[in-house]
Design a protein around this motif. Structure first.
Motif, short mmCIF file in Angstrom:
data_model
loop_
_atom_site.label_atom_id
_atom_site.label_comp_id
_atom_site.label_asym_id
_atom_site.label_seq_id
_atom_site.Cartn_x
_atom_site.Cartn_y
_atom_site.Cartn_z
N HIS A 24 0.84 -1.20 0.00
CA HIS A 24 0.00 0.00 0.00
C HIS A 24 0.87 1.24 0.00
O HIS A 24 1.88 1.30 0.71
N ILE A 25 0.49 2.22 -0.80
CA ILE A 25 1.20 3.50 -0.85
C ILE A 25 0.17 4.62 -0.92
O ILE A 25 -0.78 4.55 -1.70
N SER A 26 0.35 5.64 -0.10
CA SER A 26 -0.45 6.86 -0.21
C SER A 26 0.46 7.94 -0.78
O SER A 26 1.59 8.11 -0.32
N SER A 78 -4.50 6.95 -2.92
CA SER A 78 -4.13 5.64 -2.38
C SER A 78 -4.01 4.60 -3.47
O SER A 78 -4.83 4.52 -4.37
N TYR A 79 -2.97 3.78 -3.33
CA TYR A 79 -2.67 2.72 -4.29
C TYR A 79 -2.38 1.44 -3.51
O TYR A 79 -1.76 1.47 -2.44
N SER A 80 -2.84 0.31 -4.06
CA SER A 80 -2.52 -0.97 -3.42
C SER A 80 -2.29 -2.03 -4.48
O SER A 80 -2.71 -1.90 -5.62
N ARG A 81 -1.61 -3.08 -4.07
CA ARG A 81 -1.50 -4.25 -4.92
C ARG A 81 -1.87 -5.45 -4.06
O ARG A 81 -1.64 -5.47 -2.86
N GLY A 82 -2.49 -6.41 -4.68
CA GLY A 82 -2.94 -7.56 -3.92
C GLY A 82 -4.44 -7.55 -3.68
O GLY A 82 -4.93 -8.29 -2.83
N GLY A 83 -5.16 -6.68 -4.38
CA GLY A 83 -6.61 -6.67 -4.24
C GLY A 83 -7.10 -5.90 -3.04
O GLY A 83 -6.35 -5.21 -2.37
N ARG A 87 -5.82 -3.00 0.64
CA ARG A 87 -6.17 -1.59 0.80
C ARG A 87 -5.96 -1.16 2.24
O ARG A 87 -5.94 -1.96 3.15
N SER A 88 -5.84 0.12 2.43
CA SER A 88 -5.57 0.68 3.74
C SER A 88 -6.61 0.25 4.77
O SER A 88 -7.79 0.54 4.64
#
Length: 164
Positions: A24-26, A78-83, A87-88
């Protein structure tokens, strides 16, 4: 963007972040607020801050770089990987309407379907904490449920509610 920031800075920063393999990256665009020290030092879009076009280019570049690294954008910043599970968790609490506690200047808690916002200024927050400390020294005259559900009379710092 930050003062003197260019796309190469964004690129190298993201490379460093991605080297840690986060899920996760914000990524936030700098908002210059007028009544802050930063706002008194700089004017949005005026050098040494990047122009609006340069800031937009940096954000577009960052979004593409994250997408190429397998990240999905699911919120403005917000960005995520893994579905969905990646997510945060912080944001999931807000979205689900679950209760949460928050502490500090301007922090907001959500309890019993009510949002409570702490004072936003240091001096008023200090008075807020002192009032809580005084109240903590007092013997209790009821249950926690009685305490949390009383009406807002404006005198109790725990009753201060903020806007949404």
């Amino acid at each position: 963007g930050l003062p003197h920031q260019v796309v190469d800075h964004v690129d190298s920063t993201l490379d460093a972040v991605l080297s840690y393999e986060p899920d996760h990256i914000s990524l936030y665009d700098l908002q210059v607020e007028e009544r802050t020290k930063f706002g008194r030092m700089y004017t949005p879009g005026v050098s040494p801050l990047p122009s609006d076009a340069e800031a937009a280019t940096m954000l577009t570049h960052a979004s593409r770089k994250l997408a190429n690294a397998g990240f999905e954008r699911y919120e403005v910043s917000s960005y995520s990987r893994g579905g969905r599970e990646a997510r945060s968790m912080h944001n999931e609490v807000y979205w689900s309407g679950a209760p949460y506690h928050a502490f500090g200047v301007g922090a907001a808690s959500y309890l019993h379907r009510r949002r409570f916002t702490r004072p936003r200024g240091i001096a008023s927050y200090d008075r807020f904490v002192q009032a809580l400390e005084k109240r903590a020294d007092q013997p209790e005259n009821g249950t926690d449920d009685d305490h949390d559900d009383h009406d807002d009379d404006g005198d109790d710092p725990m009753d201060r509610q903020g806007g949404g």
